[in-house]
Motif scaffolding. Structure first.
Motif, short mmCIF file in Angstrom:
data_model
loop_
_atom_site.label_atom_id
_atom_site.label_comp_id
_atom_site.label_asym_id
_atom_site.label_seq_id
_atom_site.Cartn_x
_atom_site.Cartn_y
_atom_site.Cartn_z
N ARG A 155 17.34 74.45 54.84
CA ARG A 155 17.60 73.15 55.43
C ARG A 155 16.64 72.91 56.59
N PRO A 156 16.40 71.64 56.94
CA PRO A 156 15.47 71.33 58.04
C PRO A 156 15.96 71.81 59.40
N GLY A 157 17.27 72.03 59.54
CA GLY A 157 17.82 72.45 60.82
C GLY A 157 17.90 73.95 60.96
N SER A 158 19.11 74.48 61.10
CA SER A 158 19.31 75.91 61.37
C SER A 158 19.73 76.65 60.10
N ASN A 159 19.04 77.75 59.82
CA ASN A 159 19.32 78.58 58.65
C ASN A 159 19.58 80.01 59.11
N LEU A 160 20.69 80.57 58.69
CA LEU A 160 21.08 81.92 59.09
C LEU A 160 20.95 82.87 57.90
N THR A 176 13.68 71.84 66.01
CA THR A 176 12.80 72.21 64.92
C THR A 176 13.55 73.06 63.91
N GLN A 177 12.96 73.32 62.76
CA GLN A 177 13.60 74.18 61.78
C GLN A 177 13.68 75.61 62.31
N LEU A 178 14.87 76.20 62.23
CA LEU A 178 15.09 77.58 62.64
C LEU A 178 15.49 78.41 61.44
N ILE A 179 14.94 79.60 61.36
CA ILE A 179 15.40 80.60 60.38
C ILE A 179 15.70 81.85 61.19
N VAL A 180 16.99 82.18 61.26
CA VAL A 180 17.48 83.20 62.18
C VAL A 180 18.10 84.36 61.39
N THR A 181 17.83 85.60 61.80
CA THR A 181 18.50 86.74 61.19
C THR A 181 19.54 87.32 62.15
N ALA A 182 20.61 87.87 61.58
CA ALA A 182 21.68 88.48 62.37
C ALA A 182 22.47 89.42 61.49
N ASP A 237 29.20 85.32 61.14
CA ASP A 237 29.76 84.37 62.11
C ASP A 237 28.86 84.17 63.33
N TYR A 238 27.61 84.54 63.23
CA TYR A 238 26.64 84.36 64.31
C TYR A 238 26.47 82.86 64.59
N ARG A 239 26.77 82.44 65.81
CA ARG A 239 26.77 81.01 66.12
C ARG A 239 26.03 80.70 67.43
N LEU A 240 25.03 81.48 67.79
CA LEU A 240 24.34 81.24 69.05
C LEU A 240 23.69 79.87 69.09
N PHE A 241 23.25 79.38 67.94
CA PHE A 241 22.57 78.09 67.90
C PHE A 241 23.45 77.03 67.24
N GLY A 242 24.76 77.24 67.29
CA GLY A 242 25.69 76.31 66.68
C GLY A 242 25.95 76.65 65.22
N GLN A 243 26.67 75.79 64.56
CA GLN A 243 26.99 75.99 63.14
C GLN A 243 25.72 75.86 62.30
#
Length: 353
Positions: A22-27, A322-328, A332-338
């Motif tokens: 997605r253009p937003g946040s990806n976990l 910007t687009q984020l791709i985050v690993t954890a 339930d990692y929610r540092l950057f929101g849902q």
């Protein structure tokens, strides 16, 4: 501009994976060693033609396979674009953009700007000047027209001059002229970007470190002299060492605190914060002054940051929009929101989306 789809085959432990982002946040979550960082490497590979962990492409290939392949689709405001990178044990690296072979990896960088922050970010401060030049040049490339061409010509001239030094050729003037012509362009472009970064650096570094750090540029030779004079003055040393010892290829980004290099003063954790500040100030500058919002990869971003610094970091990242791709580790990692999309990795296999 954002990465909409990526297909990965044969990269480290990932035999095959497909992600619709997605253009937003990806976990991307999963246990240690599951393949999370390998997926970030795949994304980085699409935009840089190399890994952020090491530059040797063959090390990326799954041990049981002869090659790796990463294919992605970029969704932009004007049109979608396709990217592909293949690394084989025998043929090295090949890249394609919109089904056409690329002549230079800079074509990938133009089509898909991507930056990364990982647990080894402190090496940007701690290691040699090569990493800091690469950090600076990535931004310069995106805002200074012709920088890539000047760098290509300079690199070619440098290779020829060094070859001449190794074979003890007496007259180096032809190569010196090329280095001077292209090298001055490179240095001036770098200096303009360092100057433009100053207000962003002053704010971000103070917010993250509660210290006043200075950001300077060292051209790779004494700027009180022309590059031509510097090459002439270093000729005896160059002949002895059989390599060119002055020029833009020796440039550095100087980060100081109370007049001293930060690597001599800051702890490992503080060095990581300084490296994070470098990347964030660069991204804020690109967004505010050039309308560029690269995809940002965050590999375990909470590692080594205490709660106060982590919260400041989160706020700056969110503001990038910007687009984020985050690993954890945790779903339930929610540092950057849902997150807008969630993927689970286990033994190199990916589910979710």
């Amino acid at each position: 501009m954002a990465l909409a789809e990526i297909s990965v085959e044969g990269l480290r432990c990932v035999e095959h994976a497909e992600l619709r982002l997605r253009p937003g946040s990806n976990l991307i979550h999963g246990a240690n060693g599951a393949g999370k960082t390998s997926l970030l490497e795949a994304v980085f590979l699409l935009g840089r033609g190399r890994s952020f962990r090491n530059r040797l492409g063959e090390r990326l290939i799954n041990h049981a396979l002869p090659q790796l392949r990463v294919v992605g689709k970029i969704s932009g405001s004007l049109r979608d674009r396709s990217l592909g990178v293949e690394v084989s044990r025998e043929g090295g690296l090949r890249a394609r953009l919109d089904a056409q072979n690329v002549r230079s990896l800079s074509e990938l960088a133009t089509a898909f700007p991507v930056q990364v922050l990982d647990p080894d970010s402190h090496r940007l401060i701690e290691d040699s000047s090569t990493r800091r030049r690469r950090w600076l040049d990535w931004a310069v490339f995106h805002v200074e027209p012709g920088f890539g061409l000047h760098w290509s010509r300079y690199s070619r001239g440098l290779q020829q001059r060094n070859a001449a030094l190794r074979t003890a050729v007496s007259n180096l003037s032809a190569w010196d002229l090329e280095l001077v012509k292209e090298g001055e362009h490179l240095s001036e472009a770098r200096q303009r970007v360092i100057t433009a970064l100053q207000p962003y650096w002053a704010e971000v570094s103070t917010v993250l470190l509660n210290e006043e750090l200075t950001l300077g540029f060292q051209a790779g030779w004494d700027r009180d002299r022309t590059l031509g004079d510097a090459l002439t003055g270093a000729l005896a040393r160059d002949r002895l060492r059989k390599t060119t010892t002055v020029g833009p290829h020796r440039a550095d980004v100087a980060i100081r605190i109370r007049g001293k290099p930060v690597r001599e003063v800051l702890s490992r954790g503080q060095q990581k914060l300084a490296a994070v500040a470098l990347t964030l100030c660069q991204l804020e500058y690109l967004k505010q002054e050039h309308g560029l919002k690269p995809t940002l990869l965050l590999d375990d971003p909470s590692a080594e940051l205490d709660q106060a610094h982590l919260q400041r970091f989160i706020e700056r990242v969110k503001a990038l929009d910007t687009q984020l791709i985050v690993t954890a580790l945790d779903r339930d990692y929610r540092l950057f929101g849902q997150p807008d999309a969630v993927f689970h990795v286990e033994h190199g296999r990916v589910t979710g989306g």
